[in-house]
Motif scaffolding. Sequence first.
Motif, PDB file in Angstrom:
ATOM      1  N   PRO A  63      59.674  49.685  95.261  1.00  0.00           N
ATOM      2  CA  PRO A  63      59.286  50.502  94.102  1.00  0.00           C
ATOM      3  C   PRO A  63      58.975  49.621  92.889  1.00  0.00           C
ATOM      4  CG  PRO A  63      61.273  51.358  95.121  1.00  0.00           C
ATOM      5  CD  PRO A  63      61.009  50.018  95.745  1.00  0.00           C
ATOM      6  N   LYS A  64      57.864  49.945  92.234  1.00  0.00           N
ATOM      7  CA  LYS A  64      57.476  49.248  91.005  1.00  0.00           C
ATOM      8  C   LYS A  64      58.182  49.915  89.823  1.00  0.00           C
ATOM      9  CE  LYS A  64      52.827  48.272  92.772  1.00  0.00           C
ATOM     10  NZ  LYS A  64      51.391  48.513  92.544  1.00  0.00           N
ATOM     11  N   ALA A  65      58.042  49.336  88.640  1.00  0.00           N
ATOM     12  CA  ALA A  65      58.641  49.911  87.433  1.00  0.00           C
ATOM     13  C   ALA A  65      58.148  51.344  87.218  1.00  0.00           C
ATOM     14  CB  ALA A  65      58.328  49.041  86.223  1.00  0.00           C
ATOM     15  N   SER A  66      56.889  51.616  87.552  1.00  0.00           N
ATOM     16  CA  SER A  66      56.348  52.972  87.376  1.00  0.00           C
ATOM     17  C   SER A  66      57.057  53.981  88.285  1.00  0.00           C
ATOM     18  CB  SER A  66      54.842  52.991  87.610  1.00  0.00           C
ATOM     19  OG  SER A  66      54.507  52.385  88.832  1.00  0.00           O
ATOM     20  N   ALA A  67      57.409  53.579  89.492  1.00  0.00           N
ATOM     21  CA  ALA A  67      58.158  54.467  90.394  1.00  0.00           C
ATOM     22  C   ALA A  67      59.544  54.737  89.824  1.00  0.00           C
ATOM     23  CB  ALA A  67      58.267  53.846  91.785  1.00  0.00           C
ATOM     24  N   LYS A  68      60.151  53.708  89.260  1.00  0.00           N
ATOM     25  CA  LYS A  68      61.488  53.874  88.664  1.00  0.00           C
ATOM     26  C   LYS A  68      61.412  54.796  87.444  1.00  0.00           C
ATOM     27  CE  LYS A  68      62.966  49.560  90.642  1.00  0.00           C
ATOM     28  NZ  LYS A  68      63.249  48.159  90.467  1.00  0.00           N
TER      29      LYS A  68
END
Length: 127
Positions: A63-68
Amino acid sequence: QNDTLRVEFFQGYIAQLHKAIQKGADVRGYFAWSLMDNFEWALGYSKRFGIVHVDYKTQKRTPKASAKMFSEVAATNSLRIPVRVLIASEFVAIEEGSARKTTKDAPPSQKLAEAHIEPRTVGGLGA
């Protein structure tokens, strides 16, 4: 993985969705363009649009920061957004009187009509 520009885009977009809902817009959901990095017909594997990074050799997903950020919004029903991102996300009509409630309400551009310019078509399928 750090995808700050994507996070800030989503933050601004979600803030404006919230504003639209407060004004009465019937919003039923919002989706990121792509869950995972994948093959794009025009760009192959060169661009990564997903909120989850895919290692194409191992198929490991991270997961990327955007997913988080999406996870946090879903878990807390709230959005943390820097003031500068919120200000930058404000809608401004490009031309006075050109803003419409929805795209289906927008008539053809008055300037095109006055100049007698027909909308362009792609492959005969329309604009």
